[in-house]
Design an enzyme around this catalytic site. Sequence first.
Site, PDB file in Angstrom:
ATOM      1  N   SER A 188       7.432   9.036  12.318  1.00 53.08           N
ATOM      2  CA  SER A 188       6.512   8.766  11.422  1.00 53.08           C
ATOM      3  C   SER A 188       6.819   9.110   9.912  1.00 53.08           C
ATOM      4  CB  SER A 188       5.444  10.163  11.931  1.00 53.08           C
ATOM      5  OG  SER A 188       4.420  10.212  10.571  1.00 53.08           O
ATOM      6  N   LYS A 196       0.899  -1.304  -0.018  1.00 54.06           N
ATOM      7  CA  LYS A 196       0.002   0.144   0.008  1.00 54.06           C
ATOM      8  C   LYS A 196       0.784   1.289   0.059  1.00 54.06           C
ATOM      9  CE  LYS A 196      -3.130   0.963   3.585  1.00 54.06           C
ATOM     10  NZ  LYS A 196      -3.155   2.189   4.033  1.00 54.06           N
ATOM     11  N   GLN A 209       5.074   9.312   7.668  1.00 50.58           N
ATOM     12  CA  GLN A 209       4.071  10.375   6.889  1.00 50.58           C
ATOM     13  C   GLN A 209       4.520  11.579   6.996  1.00 50.58           C
ATOM     14  OE1 GLN A 209       0.141   9.523   7.797  1.00 50.58           O
ATOM     15  NE2 GLN A 209       0.057   7.388   6.843  1.00 50.58           N
ATOM     16  N   ARG A 244      -8.843  12.430  12.336  1.00 48.65           N
ATOM     17  CA  ARG A 244      -7.347  12.156  12.632  1.00 48.65           C
ATOM     18  C   ARG A 244      -6.402  13.472  12.599  1.00 48.65           C
ATOM     19  NH1 ARG A 244      -5.954   7.151   8.858  1.00 48.65           N
ATOM     20  NH2 ARG A 244      -4.065   7.330   9.818  1.00 48.65           N
ATOM     21  N   GLY A 282      -5.138   8.587   5.116  1.00 53.44           N
ATOM     22  CA  GLY A 282      -4.053   9.731   5.928  1.00 53.44           C
ATOM     23  C   GLY A 282      -2.804   9.617   4.930  1.00 53.44           C
ATOM     24  N   ARG A 325      -7.316   2.055  17.981  1.00 53.82           N
ATOM     25  CA  ARG A 325      -6.845   0.446  17.770  1.00 53.82           C
ATOM     26  C   ARG A 325      -6.473   0.262  19.343  1.00 53.82           C
ATOM     27  NH1 ARG A 325      -3.752   0.483  12.249  1.00 53.82           N
ATOM     28  NH2 ARG A 325      -5.742   0.766  10.644  1.00 53.82           N
ATOM     29  N   ARG A 352      -7.759  -2.780   9.685  1.00 54.57           N
ATOM     30  CA  ARG A 352      -6.871  -3.771  10.219  1.00 54.57           C
ATOM     31  C   ARG A 352      -7.272  -4.553  11.426  1.00 54.57           C
ATOM     32  NH1 ARG A 352      -2.560  -3.263   7.096  1.00 54.57           N
ATOM     33  NH2 ARG A 352      -2.030  -1.302   6.463  1.00 54.57           N
ATOM     34  N   ASP A 398       1.529  -0.855  12.267  1.00 53.34           N
ATOM     35  CA  ASP A 398       0.224  -1.379  11.468  1.00 53.34           C
ATOM     36  C   ASP A 398      -0.079  -2.807  11.819  1.00 53.34           C
ATOM     37  OD1 ASP A 398      -0.601   1.227  10.436  1.00 53.34           O
ATOM     38  OD2 ASP A 398       0.724   0.614   8.631  1.00 53.34           O
ATOM     39  N   LYS A 429      -5.328   5.890  14.951  1.00 59.14           N
ATOM     40  CA  LYS A 429      -5.273   5.646  13.574  1.00 59.14           C
ATOM     41  C   LYS A 429      -6.808   5.663  13.327  1.00 59.14           C
ATOM     42  CE  LYS A 429      -1.201   3.889  12.815  1.00 59.14           C
ATOM     43  NZ  LYS A 429      -0.292   4.395  11.728  1.00 59.14           N
TER      44      LYS A 429
END
Length: 432
Positions: free
Chosen positions: A171, A23, A173, A124, A96, A351, A394, A320, A347
Site C-alpha cells: 500500500s 491525483k 498510502q 474506510r 483516503g 468495488r 471510478r 484503481d 475502497k
Amino acid sequence: MDKKKIAKASGGLHGTIDVPGDKSISHRSVMFSALGDTPVHITNFLHAQDCLSTAACMKSLGAEVRFLNEGELMVTGHGLHGLQEPAGIIDAGNSGTTLRLMMGILAPQPFLTTFTGDASLHHRPMGRVIEPLTRMGACIYGRQQNQKLPITVVPSAEKLHGITYQSPVASAQVKSALLLAGMYADGNTTVIEPFRSRDHTEQMLEAFGAEVEREGNSVTIHPVRTFQAPESIHVPGDISSAAYWLVAGSIVPGSSLLLNHVGVNPTRTGILDVLKAMGAKLEIRNRRISGGEEAADIRVESSFLHGVSFGAEIMPRLIDEIPIIAVAALFADGDTVITGAGELRVKETDRLQAIVDQFNQLAPGAAEGVEDCLIIHGGRPLQQAEVFSYDDHRMAMSLAVLGMAGEGAVLRQPECVNISYPQFYETLAGLC
C-alpha cells in the site's frame, strides 16, 4: 443531477485528450511544498475534490496556498517544523490519501489535530496506518478501536522512533505515512512490502532533498533536517484517468485516440501491461521526464481483445483501474480472471461486489466475484439498463464507458466523478 443518460456511441471515437493532472502527485505536491520554506509553483494540479481537500488541509495548518487558476497554484510553507495547530477539525472529505498521509506528517507534531470526512471515508479502514505509526511512538485515537473516523492525533511525549516495518499489504498510502513520519524520527525508518507499490512519495522526497534508499520492495528514509523545496513542480497527466480512454479507444470499433502527457511511472503502468496482454493497440510516444516523473503521449486504436489472467503481484500497479479493466474484459473473447483483488472491498465502496452487481445489469451473467477473485465472461450480450455508481467516482466512469460502448445506460449518482475527473462527461460527449 441524480441521474445521467449515457448514449450508445454512434461511431468510432476520435480526438486528442489532455488528461487531468495525476491525483497522487497533486496531493503530494501540496503536502511536501507546505513543509518547505520557499514558494513552490505547481502547474497542471488536479483541481478536483480530493486534491482540494489536501490543499485546504495544508492551509488550515498554516501554509500559504494561493490558486492562480484552477490548475496552477503557489504553496509556501514555514519549514519542516513550521506547521501550526489548526483552529478547528480538519475535513478530509472523501480522500483516503489526504487522511492517511497527513497522519504520518502530523504524528510527530507538537499539537493536537482531529480529522473527520464524508460518510464513505468514515467506513474506510485506518488501522493499517495507525498501528505501525503507534509502533513508532505516535498517539492516534479513532472510533472502533482506532480503526475509523473521527481520528485525533495527539502530541507524543517523546520523539518518534525509527522502525523497520514488514507491511502485510502493498500500500503506497501505508508506506508513505511511515516515510513521512520517519522524516522526524530519531533513526532510520524502513518499510518492506510484499510487492512494490507506487513510488510517488519516494520520488518527491528525493526531489526535496531527503535521503531515501530503495532496494527491491524495501524503502528506507533517514531523518531529515531541512526540506529543500524546488521552485516548481509540473504534475503529469493521471494514468488512472487516462485508463478510461485507453479502454474506450480499444473497445469501440473504428476508434483512434491520442492521450497527451500521461504519467508512465513504472509503478503505475499495470493497466498498459494488461491491455497489451489482451491485444490492445497501444503506442507510447515522446517519452520524457516531467517534475521528476516519467511521462509520454499514448496512441490507442480499436482492436480485438482476448481474456487474460492476472493476480496479486501486479495489483499494486493497477488496483484503481480494475473496474475499467473489467469493462475491457466484457468486450474481450473468453474469460478474464483477476485474483488477489481483496483491496477492492475497502475502497470508496466494495468495488468488487459493485462490479458484479452493476455489470450484470448491463451484461447479464457476465461477472462473478468470490472473496478476492473477479471473473468476467467476455462476449455476453449487452443491454440498456439503469445502473448505480455507489457515489464512487471510478465505478461511475467505468459504467459510463461500458454504457457508451454497449447499448447505453442510465447512471444514478453520476456527479461523484468530481472527486477525480470533473471534466469526464464533457470529454466523453466530445469524443462521441
